[in-house]
Write a protein that holds these residues in place. Structure first.
Motif, PDB file in Angstrom:
ATOM      1  N   PHE A   1       6.119  33.870  -9.419  1.00 46.09           N
ATOM      2  CA  PHE A   1       7.396  33.376  -8.882  1.00 46.09           C
ATOM      3  C   PHE A   1       7.158  32.176  -7.967  1.00 46.09           C
ATOM      4  N   ILE A   2       6.140  32.262  -7.138  1.00 45.81           N
ATOM      5  CA  ILE A   2       5.802  31.127  -6.257  1.00 45.81           C
ATOM      6  C   ILE A   2       5.488  29.907  -7.118  1.00 45.81           C
ATOM      7  N   GLY A   3       4.714  30.106  -8.175  1.00 47.38           N
ATOM      8  CA  GLY A   3       4.390  29.009  -9.079  1.00 47.38           C
ATOM      9  C   GLY A   3       5.611  28.430  -9.766  1.00 47.38           C
ATOM     10  N   VAL A   4       6.517  29.299 -10.230  1.00 45.36           N
ATOM     11  CA  VAL A   4       7.745  28.844 -10.893  1.00 45.36           C
ATOM     12  C   VAL A   4       8.545  27.949  -9.963  1.00 45.36           C
ATOM     13  N   TYR A   5       8.779  28.438  -8.746  1.00 47.76           N
ATOM     14  CA  TYR A   5       9.629  27.680  -7.822  1.00 47.76           C
ATOM     15  C   TYR A   5       8.923  26.424  -7.296  1.00 47.76           C
ATOM     16  N   CYS A   6       7.652  26.525  -6.963  1.00 49.26           N
ATOM     17  CA  CYS A   6       6.931  25.346  -6.459  1.00 49.26           C
ATOM     18  C   CYS A   6       6.840  24.256  -7.515  1.00 49.26           C
ATOM     19  N   SER A   7       6.575  24.637  -8.755  1.00 51.15           N
ATOM     20  CA  SER A   7       6.435  23.627  -9.804  1.00 51.15           C
ATOM     21  C   SER A   7       7.742  22.878 -10.039  1.00 51.15           C
ATOM     22  N   MET A   8       8.869  23.528  -9.831  1.00 56.15           N
ATOM     23  CA  MET A   8      10.141  22.819 -10.001  1.00 56.15           C
ATOM     24  C   MET A   8      10.537  22.073  -8.732  1.00 56.15           C
ATOM     25  N   GLU A   9      10.328  22.674  -7.584  1.00 57.69           N
ATOM     26  CA  GLU A   9      10.727  22.016  -6.336  1.00 57.69           C
ATOM     27  C   GLU A   9       9.886  20.775  -6.040  1.00 57.69           C
ATOM     28  N   PHE A  10       8.630  20.803  -6.438  1.00 60.71           N
ATOM     29  CA  PHE A  10       7.734  19.694  -6.119  1.00 60.71           C
ATOM     30  C   PHE A  10       7.520  18.723  -7.286  1.00 60.71           C
ATOM     31  N   ARG A  11       8.218  18.929  -8.400  1.00 60.37           N
ATOM     32  CA  ARG A  11       8.051  18.017  -9.533  1.00 60.37           C
ATOM     33  C   ARG A  11       8.499  16.608  -9.189  1.00 60.37           C
ATOM     34  N   ASP A  12       9.439  16.498  -8.255  1.00 56.22           N
ATOM     35  CA  ASP A  12       9.980  15.189  -7.893  1.00 56.22           C
ATOM     36  C   ASP A  12       9.003  14.309  -7.113  1.00 56.22           C
ATOM     37  N   ILE A  13       7.851  14.850  -6.721  1.00 56.53           N
ATOM     38  CA  ILE A  13       6.864  13.986  -6.074  1.00 56.53           C
ATOM     39  C   ILE A  13       6.220  13.049  -7.096  1.00 56.53           C
ATOM     40  N   PHE A  14       6.456  13.348  -8.374  1.00 57.83           N
ATOM     41  CA  PHE A  14       5.968  12.503  -9.461  1.00 57.83           C
ATOM     42  C   PHE A  14       7.159  11.816 -10.136  1.00 57.83           C
ATOM     43  N   GLU A  15       6.965  10.578 -10.542  1.00 59.20           N
ATOM     44  CA  GLU A  15       8.022   9.858 -11.252  1.00 59.20           C
ATOM     45  C   GLU A  15       8.206  10.450 -12.643  1.00 59.20           C
ATOM     46  N   ARG A  16       9.439  10.312 -13.156  1.00 61.59           N
ATOM     47  CA  ARG A  16       9.719  10.780 -14.519  1.00 61.59           C
ATOM     48  C   ARG A  16       8.790  10.089 -15.510  1.00 61.59           C
ATOM     49  N   GLY A  17       8.330  10.894 -16.483  1.00 59.13           N
ATOM     50  CA  GLY A  17       7.483  10.347 -17.533  1.00 59.13           C
ATOM     51  C   GLY A  17       6.014  10.222 -17.187  1.00 59.13           C
ATOM     52  N   THR A  18       5.632  10.614 -15.964  1.00 57.21           N
ATOM     53  CA  THR A  18       4.220  10.515 -15.581  1.00 57.21           C
ATOM     54  C   THR A  18       3.493  11.816 -15.949  1.00 57.21           C
ATOM     55  N   PRO A  19       2.182  11.739 -16.122  1.00 59.20           N
ATOM     56  CA  PRO A  19       1.418  12.951 -16.438  1.00 59.20           C
ATOM     57  C   PRO A  19       1.569  14.045 -15.366  1.00 59.20           C
ATOM     58  N   GLY A  20       1.657  13.652 -14.096  1.00 61.10           N
ATOM     59  CA  GLY A  20       1.815  14.639 -13.028  1.00 61.10           C
ATOM     60  C   GLY A  20       3.115  15.424 -13.163  1.00 61.10           C
ATOM     61  N   ARG A  21       4.187  14.717 -13.459  1.00 63.12           N
ATOM     62  CA  ARG A  21       5.479  15.394 -13.629  1.00 63.12           C
ATOM     63  C   ARG A  21       5.460  16.283 -14.867  1.00 63.12           C
ATOM     64  N   ASP A  22       4.856  15.784 -15.950  1.00 62.19           N
ATOM     65  CA  ASP A  22       4.746  16.610 -17.159  1.00 62.19           C
ATOM     66  C   ASP A  22       3.934  17.867 -16.889  1.00 62.19           C
ATOM     67  N   LEU A  23       2.883  17.745 -16.088  1.00 59.82           N
ATOM     68  CA  LEU A  23       2.070  18.906 -15.728  1.00 59.82           C
ATOM     69  C   LEU A  23       2.900  19.929 -14.938  1.00 59.82           C
ATOM     70  N   MET A  24       3.710  19.435 -14.010  1.00 57.73           N
ATOM     71  CA  MET A  24       4.556  20.347 -13.218  1.00 57.73           C
ATOM     72  C   MET A  24       5.551  21.079 -14.127  1.00 57.73           C
ATOM     73  N   LYS A  25       6.144  20.378 -15.079  1.00 53.55           N
ATOM     74  CA  LYS A  25       7.095  21.009 -15.997  1.00 53.55           C
ATOM     75  C   LYS A  25       6.387  22.031 -16.882  1.00 53.55           C
ATOM     76  N   THR A  26       5.218  21.668 -17.388  1.00 50.98           N
ATOM     77  CA  THR A  26       4.458  22.600 -18.218  1.00 50.98           C
ATOM     78  C   THR A  26       4.062  23.836 -17.413  1.00 50.98           C
ATOM     79  N   ALA A  27       3.620  23.622 -16.187  1.00 48.15           N
ATOM     80  CA  ALA A  27       3.267  24.760 -15.327  1.00 48.15           C
ATOM     81  C   ALA A  27       4.485  25.655 -15.118  1.00 48.15           C
ATOM     82  N   HIS A  28       5.653  25.057 -14.925  1.00 51.57           N
ATOM     83  CA  HIS A  28       6.887  25.825 -14.739  1.00 51.57           C
ATOM     84  C   HIS A  28       7.143  26.715 -15.960  1.00 51.57           C
TER      85      HIS A  28
END
Length: 180
Positions: A25-52
């Protein structure tokens, strides 16, 4: 052979699954809440979405073993006993959590399907649950966000109740769910 300690705590399997799901649950919420630290379309943001997705699907995967472990074994009583209304409220909150653990990952999977996106779970390609449908995708996204907010509320209620029991009522509610 069961010991006295076994009678006052949940089984090790129930406790372990509880805390693994807490971490997910911590991972689910953190990965969505902190995805915005990465710009759309970047590998970091894609990683956060995949982790979610992976955290959410892991919760879904562990739900059945969690329910089997929880309801096939002895439920240790709270000492001192709680009032009937508290017991009924606790049951309602737990049932809401189980519904959340089932519905949110399924809704997310449906959302991905409605958006026409492929979903894989640690390399396993998952089938689409529905055909691409932009109208349904929008509805499902709204419902998924409402469910996420409801999840925050359930988490708050659950944690607040546990702390209330431990620090104010001074009962053994938290001790029953601790690893030995």
């Amino acid at each position: 052979m069961s010991t006295e300690q076994d009678k006052v705590r949940f089984s090790q399997l129930t406790v372990l699954l509880h805390w693994v799901i807490v971490l997910l649950f911590i991972g689910v919420y953190c990965s969505m809440e902190f995805r915005d630290i990465f710009e759309r379309g970047t590998p970091g943001r894609d990683l956060m979405k995949t982790a979610h997705y992976w955290f959410g699907l892991s919760i879904l995967l562990l739900l059945l073993p969690r329910l089997l472990a929880r309801f096939s074994q002895h439920t240790p009583p709270i000492t001192p006993p709680q009032p009937h209304w508290q017991h009924k409220l606790a049951i309602a909150v737990h049932l809401a959590f189980y519904a959340l653990m089932l519905m949110m990952p399924l809704m997310g999977w449906l959302l991905m399907s409605a958006e026409g996106k492929e979903l894989s779970y640690f390399g396993l390609q998952l089938p689409a649950l529905m055909a691409r449908d932009d109208v349904w995708a929008e509805r499902l996204e709204e419902l998924h966000e409402i469910g996420a907010k409801a999840g925050y509320g359930l988490i708050f209620i659950h944690v607040a109740a546990a702390l209330f029991h431990h620090y104010l009522l001074k009962d053994d509610t938290i001790k029953r769910m601790m690893l030995k």
